[in-house]
Design a protein around this motif. Structure first.
Motif, PDB file in Angstrom:
ATOM      1  N   GLY A 104      -6.584 -24.349 -29.841  1.00  0.00           N
ATOM      2  CA  GLY A 104      -6.390 -24.215 -31.283  1.00  0.00           C
ATOM      3  C   GLY A 104      -7.680 -24.563 -32.022  1.00  0.00           C
ATOM      4  N   PRO A 105      -7.589 -24.827 -33.319  1.00  0.00           N
ATOM      5  CA  PRO A 105      -8.788 -25.061 -34.144  1.00  0.00           C
ATOM      6  C   PRO A 105      -9.705 -26.187 -33.662  1.00  0.00           C
ATOM      7  N   TYR A 106      -9.165 -27.214 -33.014  1.00  0.00           N
ATOM      8  CA  TYR A 106     -10.028 -28.314 -32.557  1.00  0.00           C
ATOM      9  C   TYR A 106     -10.966 -27.869 -31.426  1.00  0.00           C
ATOM     10  N   ALA A 107     -10.648 -26.746 -30.777  1.00  0.00           N
ATOM     11  CA  ALA A 107     -11.482 -26.242 -29.679  1.00  0.00           C
ATOM     12  C   ALA A 107     -12.884 -25.860 -30.146  1.00  0.00           C
ATOM     13  N   ARG A 108     -13.124 -25.875 -31.451  1.00  0.00           N
ATOM     14  CA  ARG A 108     -14.485 -25.608 -31.941  1.00  0.00           C
ATOM     15  C   ARG A 108     -15.462 -26.632 -31.370  1.00  0.00           C
ATOM     16  N   HIS A 109     -14.942 -27.780 -30.924  1.00  0.00           N
ATOM     17  CA  HIS A 109     -15.785 -28.821 -30.348  1.00  0.00           C
ATOM     18  C   HIS A 109     -16.087 -28.599 -28.860  1.00  0.00           C
ATOM     19  N   LEU A 110     -15.419 -27.631 -28.232  1.00  0.00           N
ATOM     20  CA  LEU A 110     -15.709 -27.336 -26.823  1.00  0.00           C
ATOM     21  C   LEU A 110     -17.040 -26.601 -26.721  1.00  0.00           C
ATOM     22  N   ASP A 111     -17.827 -26.962 -25.709  1.00  0.00           N
ATOM     23  CA  ASP A 111     -19.052 -26.201 -25.473  1.00  0.00           C
ATOM     24  C   ASP A 111     -18.659 -24.797 -24.999  1.00  0.00           C
ATOM     25  N   GLN A 112     -19.564 -23.862 -25.129  1.00  0.00           N
ATOM     26  CA  GLN A 112     -19.262 -22.451 -24.850  1.00  0.00           C
ATOM     27  C   GLN A 112     -18.841 -22.236 -23.393  1.00  0.00           C
ATOM     28  N   HIS A 113     -19.478 -22.919 -22.462  1.00  0.00           N
ATOM     29  CA  HIS A 113     -19.133 -22.771 -21.040  1.00  0.00           C
ATOM     30  C   HIS A 113     -17.668 -23.167 -20.801  1.00  0.00           C
ATOM     31  N   SER A 114     -17.280 -24.335 -21.289  1.00  0.00           N
ATOM     32  CA  SER A 114     -15.893 -24.809 -21.111  1.00  0.00           C
ATOM     33  C   SER A 114     -14.913 -23.888 -21.818  1.00  0.00           C
ATOM     34  N   TRP A 115     -15.306 -23.427 -23.013  1.00  0.00           N
ATOM     35  CA  TRP A 115     -14.431 -22.552 -23.788  1.00  0.00           C
ATOM     36  C   TRP A 115     -14.177 -21.240 -23.040  1.00  0.00           C
ATOM     37  N   ARG A 116     -15.250 -20.647 -22.495  1.00  0.00           N
ATOM     38  CA  ARG A 116     -15.091 -19.383 -21.741  1.00  0.00           C
ATOM     39  C   ARG A 116     -14.117 -19.557 -20.578  1.00  0.00           C
ATOM     40  N   HIS A 117     -14.299 -20.643 -19.825  1.00  0.00           N
ATOM     41  CA  HIS A 117     -13.417 -20.866 -18.675  1.00  0.00           C
ATOM     42  C   HIS A 117     -11.973 -21.100 -19.114  1.00  0.00           C
ATOM     43  N   ALA A 118     -11.790 -21.718 -20.266  1.00  0.00           N
ATOM     44  CA  ALA A 118     -10.438 -21.922 -20.791  1.00  0.00           C
ATOM     45  C   ALA A 118      -9.801 -20.585 -21.178  1.00  0.00           C
ATOM     46  N   VAL A 119     -10.578 -19.706 -21.790  1.00  0.00           N
ATOM     47  CA  VAL A 119     -10.053 -18.382 -22.155  1.00  0.00           C
ATOM     48  C   VAL A 119      -9.693 -17.602 -20.889  1.00  0.00           C
ATOM     49  N   LEU A 120     -10.555 -17.684 -19.882  1.00  0.00           N
ATOM     50  CA  LEU A 120     -10.269 -16.999 -18.617  1.00  0.00           C
ATOM     51  C   LEU A 120      -8.981 -17.543 -17.997  1.00  0.00           C
ATOM     52  N   LYS A 121      -8.772 -18.858 -18.086  1.00  0.00           N
ATOM     53  CA  LYS A 121      -7.544 -19.447 -17.560  1.00  0.00           C
ATOM     54  C   LYS A 121      -6.331 -18.906 -18.316  1.00  0.00           C
ATOM     55  N   CYS A 122      -6.481 -18.720 -19.630  1.00  0.00           N
ATOM     56  CA  CYS A 122      -5.394 -18.122 -20.413  1.00  0.00           C
ATOM     57  C   CYS A 122      -5.047 -16.736 -19.873  1.00  0.00           C
ATOM     58  N   VAL A 123      -6.065 -15.931 -19.628  1.00  0.00           N
ATOM     59  CA  VAL A 123      -5.838 -14.580 -19.100  1.00  0.00           C
ATOM     60  C   VAL A 123      -5.139 -14.677 -17.748  1.00  0.00           C
ATOM     61  N   PHE A 124      -5.634 -15.558 -16.897  1.00  0.00           N
ATOM     62  CA  PHE A 124      -5.098 -15.725 -15.551  1.00  0.00           C
ATOM     63  C   PHE A 124      -3.630 -16.150 -15.568  1.00  0.00           C
ATOM     64  N   LEU A 125      -3.286 -17.086 -16.486  1.00  0.00           N
ATOM     65  CA  LEU A 125      -1.917 -17.609 -16.549  1.00  0.00           C
ATOM     66  C   LEU A 125      -1.001 -16.826 -17.492  1.00  0.00           C
ATOM     67  N   GLY A 126      -1.559 -15.859 -18.202  1.00  0.00           N
ATOM     68  CA  GLY A 126      -0.741 -15.074 -19.123  1.00  0.00           C
ATOM     69  C   GLY A 126      -0.468 -15.754 -20.454  1.00  0.00           C
ATOM     70  N   VAL A 127      -1.321 -16.719 -20.826  1.00  0.00           N
ATOM     71  CA  VAL A 127      -1.194 -17.346 -22.147  1.00  0.00           C
ATOM     72  C   VAL A 127      -1.706 -16.330 -23.165  1.00  0.00           C
ATOM     73  N   PRO A 128      -0.902 -15.964 -24.170  1.00  0.00           N
ATOM     74  CA  PRO A 128      -1.357 -14.968 -25.142  1.00  0.00           C
ATOM     75  C   PRO A 128      -2.665 -15.386 -25.815  1.00  0.00           C
ATOM     76  N   LEU A 129      -3.616 -14.483 -25.860  1.00  0.00           N
ATOM     77  CA  LEU A 129      -4.928 -14.782 -26.436  1.00  0.00           C
ATOM     78  C   LEU A 129      -4.868 -14.984 -27.944  1.00  0.00           C
ATOM     79  N   GLU A 130      -3.757 -14.614 -28.576  1.00  0.00           N
ATOM     80  CA  GLU A 130      -3.606 -14.885 -30.012  1.00  0.00           C
ATOM     81  C   GLU A 130      -3.608 -16.387 -30.287  1.00  0.00           C
ATOM     82  N   ASN A 131      -3.373 -17.191 -29.254  1.00  0.00           N
ATOM     83  CA  ASN A 131      -3.398 -18.650 -29.403  1.00  0.00           C
ATOM     84  C   ASN A 131      -4.815 -19.213 -29.464  1.00  0.00           C
TER      85      ASN A 131
END
Length: 173
Positions: A104-131
């Protein structure tokens, strides 16, 4: 006690004695709906300088609903990047609700590397990217490359990439 009465009393008790949040944060789920909103109000009642300590304590000792409430409240709280370790913890789980809340909005504090891997995990687990907050603004070629590799891997196994991930790939230059 009526839920608003309970919450009003609980907020006042946390203002008077911040240590009261430990018991009241857990009890909010029994007294209030939606419990995330009630728990956010309790966190907002804390003296600002104590928020980092209590957020960490309540998250680390909380059940899944309490952890979700902490993650959901982070953008509303007087915090800098102090709570990023909680995001990393949530992103290590396979609890899709915690993962979605961590992006969510607090993720602005994640560095880009961690953020990318988190988005990839969303894709992998089927978490809607709208989140994922600010997805289009943060998505970059490196993320596209990672999703494209997952797409190729899935295609080779005869499996599909979620439609929102395919649409994201189309949007990244």
């Amino acid at each position: 006690m009526h839920q608003n009465g309970w919450l009003t009393d609980a907020v006042a008790r946390v203002r008077d004695d911040p240590r009261a949040i430990v018991r009241l944060f857990a009890a909010a789920g029994r007294h209030c709906r939606p419990e995330e909103d009630a728990r956010t109000r309790l966190l907002l009642a804390l003296p600002p300088e104590t928020v980092p300590h209590w957020v960490d304590d309540l998250y680390r000792h909380g059940d899944a609903a309490e952890r979700l409430a902490v993650l959901t409240a982070l953008p509303s709280l007087p915090l800098g990047a102090e709570a990023v370790p909680l995001l990393h913890d949530a992103l290590r789980t396979n609890d899709t609700r915690l993962i979605a809340a961590a992006l969510g909005p607090y993720a602005r504090h994640l560095d880009q590397h961690s953020w990318r891997h988190a988005v990839l995990k969303c894709v992998f687990l089927g978490v809607p990217l709208e989140n994922v907050d600010h997805l289009d603004e943060r998505a970059d070629r490196e993320l596209a490359s990672m999703i494209a590799a997952l797409h190729a891997e899935r295609a080779a196994a005869g499996r599909e990439l979620p439609p929102d991930a395919r649409r994201l790939l189309d949007r990244i230059p």
